[in-house]
Design a protein around this motif. Structure first.
Motif, PDB file in Angstrom:
ATOM      1  N   LEU A  45       0.825  -1.207   0.000  1.00  0.00           N
ATOM      2  CA  LEU A  45       0.000   0.000   0.000  1.00  0.00           C
ATOM      3  C   LEU A  45       0.857   1.254   0.000  1.00  0.00           C
ATOM      4  N   PHE A  46       1.928   1.246   0.784  1.00  0.00           N
ATOM      5  CA  PHE A  46       2.762   2.440   0.916  1.00  0.00           C
ATOM      6  C   PHE A  46       3.958   2.443  -0.035  1.00  0.00           C
ATOM      7  N   GLY A  47       4.183   1.347  -0.721  1.00  0.00           N
ATOM      8  CA  GLY A  47       5.277   1.310  -1.674  1.00  0.00           C
ATOM      9  C   GLY A  47       6.644   1.299  -1.047  1.00  0.00           C
ATOM     10  N   ARG A 172      -8.372   9.351  11.234  1.00  0.00           N
ATOM     11  CA  ARG A 172      -9.143   9.581  10.008  1.00  0.00           C
ATOM     12  C   ARG A 172      -8.200   9.771   8.817  1.00  0.00           C
ATOM     13  N   PHE A 173      -7.136   9.000   8.814  1.00  0.00           N
ATOM     14  CA  PHE A 173      -6.164   9.062   7.723  1.00  0.00           C
ATOM     15  C   PHE A 173      -6.819   8.745   6.381  1.00  0.00           C
ATOM     16  N   ALA A 174      -7.712   7.774   6.367  1.00  0.00           N
ATOM     17  CA  ALA A 174      -8.387   7.397   5.123  1.00  0.00           C
ATOM     18  C   ALA A 174      -9.175   8.569   4.565  1.00  0.00           C
ATOM     19  N   ASN A 175      -9.851   9.311   5.424  1.00  0.00           N
ATOM     20  CA  ASN A 175     -10.624  10.462   4.975  1.00  0.00           C
ATOM     21  C   ASN A 175      -9.719  11.544   4.407  1.00  0.00           C
ATOM     22  N   ALA A 176      -8.535  11.693   5.003  1.00  0.00           N
ATOM     23  CA  ALA A 176      -7.580  12.679   4.493  1.00  0.00           C
ATOM     24  C   ALA A 176      -7.083  12.294   3.107  1.00  0.00           C
ATOM     25  N   THR A 183      -1.484   9.440  -2.977  1.00  0.00           N
ATOM     26  CA  THR A 183      -1.170   8.128  -2.440  1.00  0.00           C
ATOM     27  C   THR A 183      -1.082   8.203  -0.916  1.00  0.00           C
ATOM     28  N   PRO A 184      -1.284   7.085  -0.226  1.00  0.00           N
ATOM     29  CA  PRO A 184      -1.104   7.095   1.226  1.00  0.00           C
ATOM     30  C   PRO A 184       0.311   7.523   1.630  1.00  0.00           C
ATOM     31  N   ALA A 185       1.295   7.139   0.838  1.00  0.00           N
ATOM     32  CA  ALA A 185       2.673   7.509   1.157  1.00  0.00           C
ATOM     33  C   ALA A 185       2.873   9.014   1.077  1.00  0.00           C
ATOM     34  N   ALA A 186       2.287   9.653   0.072  1.00  0.00           N
ATOM     35  CA  ALA A 186       2.445  11.099  -0.089  1.00  0.00           C
ATOM     36  C   ALA A 186       1.884  11.857   1.096  1.00  0.00           C
TER      37      ALA A 186
END
Length: 333
Positions: A45-47, A172-176, A183-186
């Protein structure tokens, strides 16, 4: 019609199915096959390589992360409104055996590199004063606002310049990420985040959060702290099953998008009342006591926010009819 908290949302059917699928004999604690696959799943997911531990609450995720970063005589810089300061009953000090919190201000619960520098500037590095060892930021913030990748990177650079670790409370990381469209990493580790509390309970899980470390040394420390604090559950496969279900098919992101869309509809109904930009799934607005009473009389549940405000929170399973009804009621005030 509940808009009190996304903690009250239902468990997603896919999560229930995954837990049922895990209901067979396997090795205890985190030695089961599902728990052992978390590093690879989140790494994809995060690469990048990461080490992932399941825990049962956001408070545990935040405070176990900080306990691995901060010595008892040191401190954590965070916003004055941060969850670790306002809503965790002193848990950071409990888990770190006494480390303090250094509180800074910032609009919409966002902190800046300047705030970090200003907090450090008056300090002396001697045995008489508490020196920070980490920074903690919340994504999305307690005001429902989001750090851009550039803002995270700037804070990460400031933290490194002052020899501080960087923790992200991602309840609430997903909402962000859904709001940013990145990307989640960014939104996290590319900007220098060392540990991320990847929230799932508010987003469709039952009782599992992912503590994601981008520094394996911190994960090694935390494995012992998790055990010592009573958070190493014997049937950990049920925790891991929830986290893997959230990742499968990007369910975590789809759920967050649904919650954000519902919040957006509510915000659009009363733009002149908004206290903060609506960038995730929380809407803060000005409402008089009479207006709040009128909404509650129509069946809407929400929290008061100060003397003249209210907070509405939407979840992945928000009922479209109830969202529209609230929007109409707000527009009609």
């Amino acid at each position: 019609m509940p808009f009190l908290s996304d903690n009250a949302a239902a468990v997603h059917p896919a999560v229930w199915a995954a837990m049922q699928g895990a209901d067979g004999a396997d090795r205890p604690y985190d030695n089961d096959a599902l728990s052992q696959s978390l590093d690879e799943a989140f790494g994809a997911l995060f690469g990048r390589e990461c080490a992932v531990l399941w825990v049962a609450s956001g408070t545990a995720a935040n405070c176990l992360a900080l306990a691995g970063m901060v010595q008892p005589h040191r401190a954590v810089i965070c916003h004055r409104a941060a969850h670790i300061q306002v809503d965790e009953c002193g848990a950071p000090g409990f888990f770190t055996h006494g480390a303090g919190l250094m509180l800074v201000d910032g609009d919409h619960a966002l902190i800046t590199p300047e705030a970090i520098a200003n907090a450090i500037a008056p300090l002396r590095r001697d045995v008489h004063q508490v020196w920070p060892q980490a920074v903690s930021i919340t994504q999305a913030t307690e005001a429902g606002c989001v750090y851009t990748p550039a803002q995270v990177a700037a804070i990460g650079a400031s933290a490194r310049a002052h020899d501080l670790r960087l923790h992200m409370d991602g309840a609430r990381f997903a909402n962000a990420v859904a709001f940013l469209g990145c990307t989640p990493a960014a939104a996290s580790c590319d900007g220098g985040v060392d540990a991320l509390s990847f929230g799932c309970v508010k987003n469709g899980a039952m009782n599992a959060e992912a503590l994601v470390f981008f520094d394996s040394h911190l994960a090694d420390i935390t494995r012992y702290n998790r055990k010592r604090s009573g958070h190493l559950q014997s049937k950990g496969r049920f925790m891991a099953a929830q986290l893997l279900a959230m990742l499968r098919g990007d369910l975590w992101l789809a759920n967050a998008r649904a919650a954000n869309a519902a919040a957006g509809e509510i915000a659009a109904a009363a733009p002149g009342r908004l206290l903060h930009p609506v960038q995730a799934n929380e809407v803060f607005m000005t409402l008089t006591a009479t207006e709040r009473d009128a909404l509650r009389a129509q069946g809407f549940a929400f929290y008061d926010w100060g003397a003249d405000g209210a907070r509405f929170v939407t979840a992945w399973d928000a009922d479209a009819g109830e969202v529209t009804a609230l929007a109409r009621a707000l527009a009609g005030l």
